[in-house]
Design a protein around this motif. Structure first.
Motif, PDB file in Angstrom:
ATOM      1  N   SER A  83       3.194   4.255   1.097  1.00 13.37           N
ATOM      2  CA  SER A  83       2.434   5.234   0.337  1.00 13.37           C
ATOM      3  C   SER A  83       1.418   5.895   1.248  1.00 13.37           C
ATOM      4  O   SER A  83       1.176   5.442   2.371  1.00 13.37           O
ATOM      5  CB  SER A  83       1.746   4.589  -0.876  1.00 13.37           C
ATOM      6  N   ARG A  84       0.813   6.951   0.759  1.00 18.68           N
ATOM      7  CA  ARG A  84      -0.125   7.712   1.571  1.00 18.68           C
ATOM      8  C   ARG A  84      -1.358   8.082   0.775  1.00 18.68           C
ATOM      9  O   ARG A  84      -1.331   8.180  -0.454  1.00 18.68           O
ATOM     10  CB  ARG A  84       0.540   8.979   2.101  1.00 18.68           C
ATOM     11  N   ASP A  85      -2.438   8.296   1.490  1.00 20.49           N
ATOM     12  CA  ASP A  85      -3.653   8.870   0.942  1.00 20.49           C
ATOM     13  C   ASP A  85      -4.079   9.938   1.943  1.00 20.49           C
ATOM     14  O   ASP A  85      -4.752   9.645   2.932  1.00 20.49           O
ATOM     15  CB  ASP A  85      -4.739   7.821   0.752  1.00 20.49           C
ATOM     16  N   ASN A  86      -3.676  11.164   1.684  1.00 22.36           N
ATOM     17  CA  ASN A  86      -3.941  12.237   2.634  1.00 22.36           C
ATOM     18  C   ASN A  86      -5.436  12.502   2.812  1.00 22.36           C
ATOM     19  O   ASN A  86      -5.873  12.887   3.896  1.00 22.36           O
ATOM     20  CB  ASN A  86      -3.233  13.520   2.193  1.00 22.36           C
ATOM     21  N   ALA A  87      -6.211  12.300   1.757  1.00 23.45           N
ATOM     22  CA  ALA A  87      -7.648  12.515   1.858  1.00 23.45           C
ATOM     23  C   ALA A  87      -8.284  11.564   2.857  1.00 23.45           C
ATOM     24  O   ALA A  87      -9.295  11.901   3.486  1.00 23.45           O
ATOM     25  CB  ALA A  87      -8.302  12.374   0.488  1.00 23.45           C
ATOM     26  N   LYS A  88      -7.724  10.383   2.995  1.00 24.13           N
ATOM     27  CA  LYS A  88      -8.240   9.388   3.929  1.00 24.13           C
ATOM     28  C   LYS A  88      -7.453   9.341   5.233  1.00 24.13           C
ATOM     29  O   LYS A  88      -7.773   8.528   6.107  1.00 24.13           O
ATOM     30  CB  LYS A  88      -8.228   8.006   3.289  1.00 24.13           C
ATOM     31  N   ASN A  89      -6.440  10.184   5.350  1.00 25.51           N
ATOM     32  CA  ASN A  89      -5.559  10.158   6.517  1.00 25.51           C
ATOM     33  C   ASN A  89      -5.034   8.746   6.778  1.00 25.51           C
ATOM     34  O   ASN A  89      -5.013   8.270   7.911  1.00 25.51           O
ATOM     35  CB  ASN A  89      -6.279  10.695   7.751  1.00 25.51           C
ATOM     36  N   THR A  90      -4.604   8.110   5.710  1.00 22.45           N
ATOM     37  CA  THR A  90      -4.176   6.726   5.785  1.00 22.45           C
ATOM     38  C   THR A  90      -2.830   6.549   5.097  1.00 22.45           C
ATOM     39  O   THR A  90      -2.582   7.133   4.038  1.00 22.45           O
ATOM     40  CB  THR A  90      -5.210   5.792   5.137  1.00 22.45           C
ATOM     41  N   VAL A  91      -1.980   5.750   5.708  1.00 26.88           N
ATOM     42  CA  VAL A  91      -0.694   5.373   5.142  1.00 26.88           C
ATOM     43  C   VAL A  91      -0.665   3.862   5.005  1.00 26.88           C
ATOM     44  O   VAL A  91      -1.173   3.143   5.873  1.00 26.88           O
ATOM     45  CB  VAL A  91       0.467   5.875   6.011  1.00 26.88           C
ATOM     46  N   TYR A  92      -0.074   3.391   3.924  1.00 28.67           N
ATOM     47  CA  TYR A  92      -0.026   1.973   3.637  1.00 28.67           C
ATOM     48  C   TYR A  92       1.415   1.484   3.582  1.00 28.67           C
ATOM     49  O   TYR A  92       2.335   2.239   3.278  1.00 28.67           O
ATOM     50  CB  TYR A  92      -0.691   1.671   2.294  1.00 28.67           C
ATOM     51  N   LEU A  93       1.579   0.216   3.862  1.00 25.63           N
ATOM     52  CA  LEU A  93       2.852  -0.452   3.660  1.00 25.63           C
ATOM     53  C   LEU A  93       2.593  -1.712   2.846  1.00 25.63           C
ATOM     54  O   LEU A  93       2.026  -2.680   3.361  1.00 25.63           O
ATOM     55  CB  LEU A  93       3.523  -0.806   4.986  1.00 25.63           C
ATOM     56  N   GLN A  94       2.972  -1.670   1.582  1.00 24.80           N
ATOM     57  CA  GLN A  94       2.856  -2.830   0.714  1.00 24.80           C
ATOM     58  C   GLN A  94       4.104  -3.674   0.886  1.00 24.80           C
ATOM     59  O   GLN A  94       5.218  -3.205   0.630  1.00 24.80           O
ATOM     60  CB  GLN A  94       2.699  -2.406  -0.743  1.00 24.80           C
ATOM     61  N   MET A  95       3.930  -4.914   1.305  1.00 24.41           N
ATOM     62  CA  MET A  95       5.038  -5.803   1.585  1.00 24.41           C
ATOM     63  C   MET A  95       4.992  -6.960   0.599  1.00 24.41           C
ATOM     64  O   MET A  95       4.040  -7.743   0.598  1.00 24.41           O
ATOM     65  CB  MET A  95       4.976  -6.316   3.024  1.00 24.41           C
ATOM     66  N   ASN A  96       6.009  -7.061  -0.223  1.00 32.56           N
ATOM     67  CA  ASN A  96       6.122  -8.114  -1.214  1.00 32.56           C
ATOM     68  C   ASN A  96       7.338  -8.980  -0.926  1.00 32.56           C
ATOM     69  O   ASN A  96       8.239  -8.586  -0.192  1.00 32.56           O
ATOM     70  CB  ASN A  96       6.233  -7.526  -2.621  1.00 32.56           C
ATOM     71  N   SER A  97       7.353 -10.151  -1.538  1.00 31.41           N
ATOM     72  CA  SER A  97       8.477 -11.078  -1.378  1.00 31.41           C
ATOM     73  C   SER A  97       8.823 -11.285   0.082  1.00 31.41           C
ATOM     74  O   SER A  97       9.990 -11.216   0.486  1.00 31.41           O
ATOM     75  CB  SER A  97       9.691 -10.569  -2.160  1.00 31.41           C
ATOM     76  N   LEU A  98       7.819 -11.555   0.870  1.00 34.27           N
ATOM     77  CA  LEU A  98       8.014 -11.659   2.309  1.00 34.27           C
ATOM     78  C   LEU A  98       8.875 -12.863   2.673  1.00 34.27           C
ATOM     79  O   LEU A  98       8.789 -13.922   2.052  1.00 34.27           O
ATOM     80  CB  LEU A  98       6.670 -11.742   3.017  1.00 34.27           C
ATOM     81  N   LYS A  99       9.681 -12.662   3.695  1.00 33.54           N
ATOM     82  CA  LYS A  99      10.595 -13.673   4.194  1.00 33.54           C
ATOM     83  C   LYS A  99      10.258 -13.994   5.645  1.00 33.54           C
ATOM     84  O   LYS A  99       9.666 -13.172   6.339  1.00 33.54           O
ATOM     85  CB  LYS A  99      12.039 -13.171   4.112  1.00 33.54           C
ATOM     86  N   PRO A 100      10.647 -15.174   6.118  1.00 37.73           N
ATOM     87  CA  PRO A 100      10.418 -15.470   7.540  1.00 37.73           C
ATOM     88  C   PRO A 100      11.019 -14.423   8.477  1.00 37.73           C
ATOM     89  O   PRO A 100      10.448 -14.165   9.544  1.00 37.73           O
ATOM     90  CB  PRO A 100      11.091 -16.833   7.716  1.00 37.73           C
ATOM     91  N   ASP A 101      12.131 -13.821   8.082  1.00 42.90           N
ATOM     92  CA  ASP A 101      12.744 -12.795   8.915  1.00 42.90           C
ATOM     93  C   ASP A 101      11.907 -11.529   9.026  1.00 42.90           C
ATOM     94  O   ASP A 101      12.187 -10.669   9.865  1.00 42.90           O
ATOM     95  CB  ASP A 101      14.133 -12.430   8.381  1.00 42.90           C
ATOM     96  N   ASP A 102      10.894 -11.389   8.182  1.00 40.15           N
ATOM     97  CA  ASP A 102       9.991 -10.253   8.273  1.00 40.15           C
ATOM     98  C   ASP A 102       8.946 -10.432   9.370  1.00 40.15           C
ATOM     99  O   ASP A 102       8.199  -9.498   9.658  1.00 40.15           O
ATOM    100  CB  ASP A 102       9.281 -10.018   6.941  1.00 40.15           C
ATOM    101  N   THR A 103       8.875 -11.610   9.952  1.00 39.00           N
ATOM    102  CA  THR A 103       7.916 -11.864  11.021  1.00 39.00           C
ATOM    103  C   THR A 103       8.171 -10.935  12.196  1.00 39.00           C
ATOM    104  O   THR A 103       9.271 -10.891  12.738  1.00 39.00           O
ATOM    105  CB  THR A 103       7.995 -13.321  11.477  1.00 39.00           C
ATOM    106  N   ALA A 104       7.150 -10.189  12.574  1.00 39.56           N
ATOM    107  CA  ALA A 104       7.285  -9.213  13.648  1.00 39.56           C
ATOM    108  C   ALA A 104       5.937  -8.563  13.894  1.00 39.56           C
ATOM    109  O   ALA A 104       4.998  -8.720  13.111  1.00 39.56           O
ATOM    110  CB  ALA A 104       8.320  -8.142  13.294  1.00 39.56           C
TER     111      ALA A 104
END
Length: 126
Positions: A71-92
């Motif tokens: 998602s993005r917030d253009n007013a804040k010049n910020t982008v987010y990545l919400q990560m749910n149901s994380l798995k060990p393979d997501d380690t990076a």
């Protein structure tokens, strides 16, 4: 010059959640693409997600679709990545990246971004 600063990484148990943030400077907020890529030790860097800053079109890799949301917030010049149901393979190490082209162009070019941040470590382990 474009500068991207990631934050929000950490250690999470499997099934947990994290939200990564990317603060962008020197980047046109009304055009282009900002996305996330990741690289695990001994593996190639892979694309995760992309959002176009003009129309908020989203792209995801098959491995994270349904679990991660960009998602993005253009007013804040910020982008987010919400990560749910994380798995060990997501380690990076997760990198924020930016490109002047739309996500459609970046995605079909193989997640090719012009600018990169320094990365933030995400570790999923029990």
């Amino acid at each position: 010059q474009v500068q991207l600063v990631e934050s929000g990484g950490g250690l999470v148990q499997p099934g947990g959640s994290l939200r990564l943030s990317c603060a962008a400077t020197g980047f046109e907020p009304d055009s282009g693409a900002i996305g996330w890529l990741r690289q695990a030790p001994g593996k190639e860097r892979e694309g995760v997600a992309c959002i176009s800053t003009s129309d908020a079109t989203e792209y995801y890799s098959d491995s994270v679709r349904g679990r991660f949301t960009i998602s993005r917030d253009n007013a804040k010049n910020t982008v987010y990545l919400q990560m749910n149901s994380l798995k060990p393979d997501d380690t990076a190490v997760y990198y924020c990246a930016a490109d002047p082209s739309h996500c459609a162009v970046v995605f079909y070019a193989g997640w090719a971004f012009d600018s990169w941040g320094q990365g933030t470590q995400v570790t999923v382990s029990s």
